[in-house]
Structure formats: structure tokens, C-alpha cells
Design a protein around this motif. Structure first.
Motif, short mmCIF file in Angstrom:
data_model
loop_
_atom_site.label_atom_id
_atom_site.label_comp_id
_atom_site.label_asym_id
_atom_site.label_seq_id
_atom_site.Cartn_x
_atom_site.Cartn_y
_atom_site.Cartn_z
N LYS A 15 0.66 -1.19 -0.22
CA LYS A 15 -0.40 -0.10 -0.07
C LYS A 15 0.83 1.38 -0.23
O LYS A 15 0.42 2.56 -0.69
CB LYS A 15 -0.87 -0.25 0.96
CG LYS A 15 -2.02 -0.58 1.07
CD LYS A 15 -3.32 -0.18 1.94
CE LYS A 15 -4.28 -1.49 1.25
NZ LYS A 15 -5.67 -1.05 2.27
N LYS A 16 2.13 1.12 0.38
CA LYS A 16 2.75 2.44 0.68
C LYS A 16 3.56 2.73 -0.40
O LYS A 16 3.59 3.21 -1.10
CB LYS A 16 4.40 1.94 1.93
CG LYS A 16 4.38 3.11 1.94
CD LYS A 16 5.51 2.80 3.12
CE LYS A 16 6.65 3.97 3.47
NZ LYS A 16 8.05 3.77 4.03
N ILE A 17 4.40 1.59 -1.84
CA ILE A 17 4.05 1.34 -3.08
C ILE A 17 3.76 2.34 -3.64
O ILE A 17 3.48 3.47 -4.30
CB ILE A 17 4.34 0.84 -3.53
CG1 ILE A 17 6.16 -0.26 -2.04
CG2 ILE A 17 4.64 0.31 -4.64
CD1 ILE A 17 6.44 -1.81 -3.31
N SER A 18 1.70 1.26 -3.91
CA SER A 18 0.64 2.57 -4.29
C SER A 18 0.36 3.58 -3.95
O SER A 18 0.43 4.69 -5.12
CB SER A 18 -0.64 1.67 -4.08
OG SER A 18 -0.55 0.46 -5.26
N ALA A 19 0.67 4.05 -2.52
CA ALA A 19 0.16 4.74 -2.41
C ALA A 19 1.39 6.01 -3.03
O ALA A 19 1.15 7.62 -3.91
CB ALA A 19 0.31 5.86 -0.89
N TYR A 20 2.84 5.81 -2.79
CA TYR A 20 4.08 7.28 -3.37
C TYR A 20 3.71 7.18 -5.70
O TYR A 20 3.53 7.64 -5.47
CB TYR A 20 5.44 6.26 -3.65
CG TYR A 20 5.73 6.23 -1.95
CD1 TYR A 20 4.92 7.15 -1.27
CD2 TYR A 20 7.14 5.82 -1.65
CE1 TYR A 20 5.06 7.19 0.31
CE2 TYR A 20 7.54 6.03 -0.21
CZ TYR A 20 6.61 6.69 0.32
OH TYR A 20 7.43 6.92 1.89
N LEU A 24 2.98 10.38 -7.55
CA LEU A 24 3.34 10.56 -8.56
C LEU A 24 2.37 10.50 -10.13
O LEU A 24 3.18 11.50 -10.81
CB LEU A 24 4.48 9.41 -9.11
CG LEU A 24 5.87 9.00 -8.52
CD1 LEU A 24 6.53 7.69 -8.45
CD2 LEU A 24 6.83 10.18 -9.59
N GLY A 25 1.70 9.69 -10.33
CA GLY A 25 0.88 9.57 -11.19
C GLY A 25 0.09 11.62 -11.06
O GLY A 25 -0.12 12.16 -12.01
N LEU A 26 -0.16 12.21 -9.76
CA LEU A 26 -0.85 13.31 -9.98
C LEU A 26 -0.13 14.67 -10.06
O LEU A 26 0.17 15.32 -10.40
CB LEU A 26 -0.93 13.60 -7.84
CG LEU A 26 -1.79 14.86 -8.23
CD1 LEU A 26 -3.27 14.61 -8.84
CD2 LEU A 26 -2.24 14.96 -6.41
N VAL A 27 1.91 13.77 -9.68
CA VAL A 27 2.74 15.07 -10.61
C VAL A 27 2.51 15.20 -11.99
O VAL A 27 3.01 16.35 -11.88
CB VAL A 27 3.53 14.58 -9.76
CG1 VAL A 27 4.47 15.60 -10.69
CG2 VAL A 27 3.50 14.77 -8.46
#
Lengths: 507, 507
Positions: A15-20, A24-27
Motif C-alpha cells: 500500500k505504501k508503494i501504491s501510495a507513492y 507520482l501519478g498526480l504529479v
């Protein structure tokens, strides 16, 4: 430690990987939709830091230990299906990333970014020789990576598998062979045929704001959920799923050719509807994504072509379009409109190609990539080979590198093996359509009535909801009862284009 | 390990924290400017994961070790000034965060979020009793935290210091006392005075799109750099600095009262110009931020009031406004317009208050907070005390809790010590203005000519560029040659409002 406890820790880790990745996707989305330019340099630092964190988490000792503890037979038996798929997915990525020496990968990333900017310059100057030395290095790296990853029958299969798990040149050679055999003559027939559709009425001024309003109405009709997405404007349209509740699309407006925005939006809508309908139990994991580039493209092309360029669809939507266009189409029948938006003409630029000629553009790239990776072609040969193939398949010949071998960005960042997904998506879409007709024989009647819901529901039940828990060829088999079969696409194209161009049937 | 090597590692470590914070900033901005609602739940996970990562990095053993190795005398001598400031900043945050037991902090965070939603409900129902038990818990936590953090002369100083380093109740009691003594009678004089400005012409329909275009022109004139920012629309306007090259502002449009957008935008512009002009060598560190809430507010208020509500400014910009408003102001002289936008009227709601009465709203909150934290007041007493003070200071009495004690969000999330920054910012701004006049006596002439550049340059050189490397009272002393002095604000207000209301001078 109990399997359950390991699983819980592993899920937290993932979940942490997915959150990062979501951040990144938003950036990325933000950078393309209006981030101010002076902030970009520091934003690139943010991207670098978050990406390396994601990379190191996917290849860490900790990840290795989770994989080891959760992928043995006993664990597999005890764990639920989704967790097993999640472990497999992480394992695949771990192995792929771990096999490349870290310092080589770093050099490669630097090269990629240089190579992309050199490609841009080379394209602008229409001079392949500028780009050639960089592309040679990129190809050398890709070959080396393939040697690290290994391969079974053909080196190119390893690259295909990255974008389309399970895909091989054996399958592709077969289906592309069939496509070529039937489409090349059809393209020629059409070129020689005098029954060309009238298209001049398409190119009147249609103000951007009105195009946008129309696009939004169409998106809603097609089942795009604006509570789980938004529409913005960019130079290159795209869809991006940050999570299944936030799948954004962008489009581009050409005031003198509404097709750019309208069909572009419908295309991205297909990508977005896919990700909006992934089962929410996969949210926050890497399984909450399209299963492959090809299946993803099958959804966008299903929406763009099988719905958006369908006569029944326009029987319903033509009045709406007229509402937004003033008198642009006042004297144009829906039949003539339909023929116009389905005009087919061999052309040089892939992204401007029509439905019928598009697969030929892809085949040319596929053949070149396969030969390059298997040492049957040198980078320096590319411009000549490219031009020759365009002449042969499409009957047109680029006058310069910009409209020829330099037109696509893909090779500059090393995306070898990606191009076939575009044509695969097309074949998948046609095959899905044929299967759908068995369950929903009233398909055209639904479009004519503006009832997209049952069609969307079918796609969700068969494809969308699974995310990455099913492999592409598994979805194809479960949904259509057979492996990849090019005939569905061929038949669709022949029937449609013989009708649009009023050609006599061959038989 | 050499100091240099430790420093390099420390800087890398800090950059990572800043990168995560920047990503978080973008997530917040996005949530307020149009993130689709169905994605919010998963986005909250992203916020949670990134925030805890930031929190744990700022309180980690690794951070402790950097601080220990970089804050001894030898290290301080060897390191450059910026690094020393950076170490101090990290040390301060480390100590503040480390002193609170992790589990207590977690419970507090949960309480904060509950308390905020209960406050919303209570405000809607105008019923303080709903909110009271939550506020009691919040206050109890804050008091406990103060006991962990410690204090010298007064508990409330510890809270003040979080928002305004170096600020104390000793200073505040003094300046607020002076303000009260002079402003309360002035407010009364104005209320009793028959020379009220005519304001009805302000409230004609001014379409949103036109307001936006006008706001953009004004922003550009004021030196807001659109290559390092963007303007969006939100329910509650704000400015957010992601990095000095990307400082975004938002505004809100009221088609029947253009002042909301125009003065709101100018206010946020002041915040944004501050952060856009922080020295780029601080980028990617926590020092690339405003030095305190008060100094930040001084910049927004300088722009909003000392520029935006200045007669000379409108001598220049009134024609531009007329260009965008059709005939709204056709028969209104710039003098009458100026009087209208400077109308002062005692009111109940802080965020709608005018320049003159605003500080009184703040003083009321300050006195209540100070008494609460020092056990001189119970939470249950708040509504009565609140209403009494409004009557006494402003001559108006709330009819219910919604327009009284429940109006602000700040207490629901425990931001005790924050309110004074608003009034401090105002006093700082007046003091800066007086100092600026010594260097730029032609201030009004510049506004009249639309030449903001020298004014902006002065602010940048004296304030903006330092970011957090200078403490607020240090900036005040270096720039104005004295400590906080309320007289500048008092004189400014007396002069301005006596003139706007055509009052006779007291003397």
C-alpha cells in the motif's frame, strides 16, 4: 510469524508503494495540465525521489523476504486468490528489476532522458543522423537487458511480455500475417475506388467551448463517471488512473476539426471507464490497473471505433451534435456524416491514421523492432527500411525523416515491444465485440436508443472488474472462448469499409 | 566521518522530507481545486502514508544523529550559515515532535478530525453544546502538550512560539492594549458619524469570467509571476507554495460583490509573492517557506490594504476596472469608489470584517485563548464570554452560536496560538510601510503610475528572500530598526478612517 501476519505486513508494504505511485501519478497529471514552468526543475527532484523510493521498495530485501514467505506452496494454499495474485505481480516486478545491475539502470535512465530530448530536436530538424547514435545506445541497452532477463524462443518475446504478458512473436506473426494479407488489398481497392465520401463539411469552425460541452455530454452518455474523474485540456491527450475513484482524462481541441477532440475524448473515455470499474477490493495495490497495454487499448478502441464510429451511435447523437454546431451540419444527412467520419486514406502519420490503415502503421513498426532486436537490422538502416515499408504497405512514401522514422517518441525512451499493443487492442476489441453480440444481439438498437449501460456492464463483468488479477490472454479466452483470432477484426473492417465505400463484395 | 560528508547526507535526507511535503502540498491543492469525490477516500490513505513518513523522518534516530553531529560548536563553526539554520530548524521540529508520546499524538490526530466534523455540524445547527465536549478534549490535549513542551513565563507563549517564533504575551498584551485603547473609540466615532460612504453601486452584477480577467491583470501588475504559479477557483481562497517556482493561489467569485474576488486575490497575491521570491538556494529545504504566520500575513495584508485599498492604486486601476464592468461605475467618481471600498462597519463575522474592525475580532479570540490555556476560563463559558466581548469591543452581539463562538474552524483542530498572527501581520505591515516610506518616499506616486516593481523589490530584499533563515522579530528589527510597535498601525488607521469618514481630527 504466522502467514496471516506476514500477509498483513506485506499488504501494508504494498500500500505504501501504491501510495507513492499515486502521488507520482498526480504529479505527472499536474505537469501536463498546467503546472507553472518555473516549478518544474524542483518537481523533477520530487519525481526522482519518489520514483527511486518506489524502485527500491520493489527490489528491497524486505520485498524479497515477503515474496519468499508468501509464494511457497503452503502459503499459496492458505492465502486468498487476490493476495496470491498480488504476490505474483510483485514477484514478477522484483525479478525484472533485480536482474538489472543498479548502476547500469541508472546510466540507462540518464540516457533515456537525453535521448528523448535529442529525438525532439532531430524531429524538429528532420534529421535522423542526430538521433542515430542515441538510438544505437538505447538499442544496445535493451539488448543487454534482454540478455539479463533471458528469453525462451525469441529475444523480442521478452520485450512483448513486459507490455502484453504471454504475447509472443509466434502469435503476432500469425495474426499480423493474416491482417496484412486482407487489409493491404482492401486499402488498395479503396484508394482506386471513385466513391469517396464528401468530407468538406467536417472542417468548419466549431468553437472550443462548445466542443467541450458536447464532449462532456457524450462522456456522460458513455458512462464516464464525473464523480470519479475530470476532463482537462493538454497538448497530447491521455487518461490516467490515480485510483479507481479518480481516473482523469484530457483532450485537445482543434476548432477547425472537431474530430480531434470528440474521437480523442471517446478514446480516452474507454481507457478511463476500464479503470473506473476495477473492483474496489483491489484499490491501493498494483492490481488496480489495466491488465496490459493491449487490453487497455482494446477498451479505448472499443469505445472510439465500435461505439463512436458506429452508424447507430450517430443516429442517436447526431441531433445533439447539431445542437452544438449551429448550422454546420444543417444540410448533411446522418448517412453522409457517417461516411465522412469513416473516411480512409493511406497516410504517413500513425496518430492521424484512420481505423482501416492504422494496423498497417503498427505492423511496420513491429517488423522493424523484431529485426532490430534480433540483429537482423542496424539502426542506421532504419530510415530506408521505414520508407520502403510505407511504400509497400500503404502506397505512400515519407519525404523526410520527421514524417517518417522520427515521428514517434516510443523508441527514444526504449519502449520496444510496446507498439504491437495498439494493434492487439484493436483485434481484441473486434473479438470482444463478436462475443458481446452473442449476449447482446441488440447492440445496435441499444446505441440507437442511447442505452450504453448494458454494454458497459458487459465490459465491466468480463474485463474491467478484474484489473490485473487476470492475464490478457486469460480474459480473451474466458470471454470469447478462443485465443487471439485476427478474423474478427478483418471481417469487421471488410464489412464496414465495403459499405462505407460502396465497394462490390469480393465474393 | 567528515563534517562535509555528514552535511551532504543530512541535506539529502532533508531533501527527501521536502519532496514528500511538496507531493503532499500538491495533493492538498488538488483536493480543493477539483479532485473527483470518489477518489478522496483512497487519496486520504496517500496523505496518511506520506504524512507519517514525513513525521517519522523528522523524529527518526537518523535525524537525531545528524542533529547531534551538526549542532555542536565545532560543526557550527565549520558549516555555512544556511546549513546551520537548517540544522536549527530541524532540531526545533525534532524536539517539538519528539516530546509528545507517539500514541498520544495518534489519539489526538483522530480527535482533531472528529472534532472538525462535529464543529461543522454544530455550526450548521448553531449549537455550541454539541461541540463543547470535543473542544474540552482538544483543550485538555493542548494543555498536556504544553506541559510536555514546557514554558518559561506563560503557557500560552509556548503556543504562540509555534506560529510566531519569539512572540510572547508580554509583547502582545502591550500592543493589543494600545490598539484597543485607540481603535475602540475610533470605531465608535465612525458608527456615530453621519458621513457614511455610498456603497450601493458596488453590488451590481459583474460576471465571473470578467472578474477573473480583471483579477489576472491586477495580479500581473502586482508582480505575481504566472510562470511560477496559477490561479484557480475554490470555496475558501488560499495560497500554497509547493516550491518557490510554483506558488498557486485560488479565489472565489461572487457575481454580486466583486470585492470578494478582487481583494481576496490581492490578499493571496501577497502571500504568493512572498514565497515566489524566496532565495532559490533554499529550494528543497524547509527553509524555503515564510518565516512565520505573522510575517506571511503581513505580506498579504500589505498587498490587500496598503496597496489594494489605497487611493493612489485606484487612481491608476479604476479605468481598468471600468473596462471590465461595463457601466457599473460610469457615474461613480474614483473618490466615491475609494470611500465605498473602505467602508467600516462593526460586524459579527471575522472573515467579513473591514480593515479597521478586524484587529478587534482577533483581540477577542486572543484574550479568550490566553484565559483558556491558563485555566482562567472553562470551555463551557465560551459563548457567554464571546458575546460579552463582541458587545464591548464592537458594539454588536451575536444572536446565536453560529454567528458567534462557532464561526471559526481554528479551535476545532487545536490551532491555539494562531489567531494573533492575523493582527500581528497587520501591525508588521504598517511598520514595514513606515520603514519603506523612508526608502521610497514616492510610494503613492509609484502606485499612481502602476510601478509596483520598486515596492516589490524592497519587500523581497528586506523580507521575502530570507525565507525561514531569519526569525520574524529579527526581520522586523533589521528592516524597521525597532521591535513591534503598534503605533504605526494605529496612526495609519486613524489617518485613513478620519479621512474616509471625514471626521474632525481629535487634536
Amino acid at each position: 510469524m504466522s502467514i496471516d501476519k506476514v500477509k498483513r505486513e506485506f499488504v501494508e508494504y504494498v500500500k505504501k508503494i501504491s501510495a507513492y505511485s499515486e502521488a507520482l501519478g498526480l504529479v505527472y497529471w499536474d505537469m501536463r495540465t498546467g503546472a507553472p514552468k518555473k516549478g518544474i526543475e524542483q518537481r523533477a527532484e520530487v519525481i526522482g525521489i519518489l520514483s527511486s523510493e518506489v524502485f527500491s521498495m520493489t527490489t528491497s530485501e524486505e520485498m524479497a523476504s515477503y515474496i519468499a514467505r508468501l509464494s511457497n506452496q503452503e502459503a499459496i494454499r492458505k492465502l486468498d486468490e487476490v493476495t496470491n495474485k498480488l504476490v505474483q505481480e510483485c514477484k514478477k516486478e522484483y525479478e525484472r528489476n533485480k536482474k538489472i545491475p543498479a548502476d547500469e539502470y541508472k546510466q540507462y535512465v540518464v540516457l533515456q532522458s537525453k535521448s528523448q530530448s535529442v529525438w525532439e530536436e532531430a524531429k524538429e530538424k528532420s534529421d535522423f543522423s542526430l538521433f542515430q547514435p542515441y538510438l544505437e545506445q538505447i538499442v544496445a541497452y535493451i539488448k543487454k537487458f534482454v540478455s539479463y532477463w533471458g528469453y525462451e524462443n525469441n529475444k523480442y518475446d521478452t520485450l512483448l511480455d513486459m507490455y502484453e504478458p504471454g504475447m509472443t512473436i509466434e502469435i503476432l506473426d500469425d495474426v499480423f500475417g493474416k491482417l496484412r494479407e486482407r487489409i493491404v488489398p482492401l486499402v488498395k481497392d479503396i484508394a482506386d475506388n471513385p466513391n469517396k465520401p464528401e468530407t468538406s463539411f467536417l472542417f468548419k469552425r466549431f468553437p472550443k467551448e462548445k466542443q467541450k460541452e458536447f464532449s462532456i455530454e457524450i462522456l456522460k452518455e458513455l458512462g464516464y463517471d464525473f464523480d470519479a474523474g475530470r476532463l482537462d485540456e493538454t497538448v497530447h491527450p491521455f487518461a490516467i488512473g490515480l485510483n479507481p475513484g479518480d481516473v482523469r482524462i484530457t483532450t485537445k481541441y482543434d476548432e477547425n476539426d472537431f474530430r480531434t477532440a470528440v474521437f480523442g475524448t471517446i478514446h480516452e473515455c474507454g481507457h478511463a471507464v476500464y479503470e473506473q470499474n476495477i473492483d474496489s477490493k483491489l484499490t491501493g495495490t498494483p492490481l488496480a490497473d489495466g491488465t496490459s497495454m493491449g487490453i487497455h487499448e482494446s477498451q479505448s478502441l472499443f469505445f472510439e471505433n465500435f461505439i463512436g464510429r458506429n452508424f447507430s451511435f450517430w443516429q442517436k447523437e447526431y441531433d445533439l451534435l447539431k445542437k452544438y454546431t449551429g448550422d454546420q451540419f444543417a444540410n448533411v444527412s446522418v448517412e453522409d456524416f457517417y461516411r465522412a467520419i469513416n473516411e480512409s486514406k493511406p497516410s504517413l502519420i500513425r496518430i492521424e491514421a484512420d481505423e482501416l490503415t492504422y494496423p498497417l502503421h503498427i505492423m511496420i513498426r513491429y517488423e522493424i523492432e523484431k529485426a532490430l532486436i534480433n540483429d537482423e537490422l542496424e539502426v542506421s538502416d532504419l530510415p530506408a527500411v521505414w520508407n520502403k515499408k510505407y511504400e509497400e504497405y500503404l502506397g505512400v512514401r515519407p519525404e523526410n525523416d520527421a514524417e517518417g522514422v522520427l515521428q514517434d517518441v516510443h523508441w527514444s525512451d526504449g519502449s520496444f515491444g510496446y507498439f504491437p499493443s495498439y494493434a492487439l487492442g484493436y483485434m481484441y476489441a473486434a473479438q470482444f465485440k463478436a462475443a458481446m453480440l452473442k449476449d447482446i444481439p441488440e447492440f445496435d438498437r441499444l446505441l440507437k436508443a442511447g442505452s450504453i449501460a448494458p454494454i458497459k456492464k458487459w465490459l465491466t463483468e468480463k474485463i474491467h472488474k478484474y484489473g490485473k488479477t487476470k492475464k490478457p490472454l486469460e480474459i480473451l479466452m474466458d470471454t470469447t472462448g478462443e485465443g487471439l483470432n485476427a478474423n474478427y477484426l478483418i471481417e469487421y473492417l471488410e464489412e464496414k469499409y465495403r459499405s462505407v465505400y460502396k465497394l462490390q463484395n469480393e465474393s
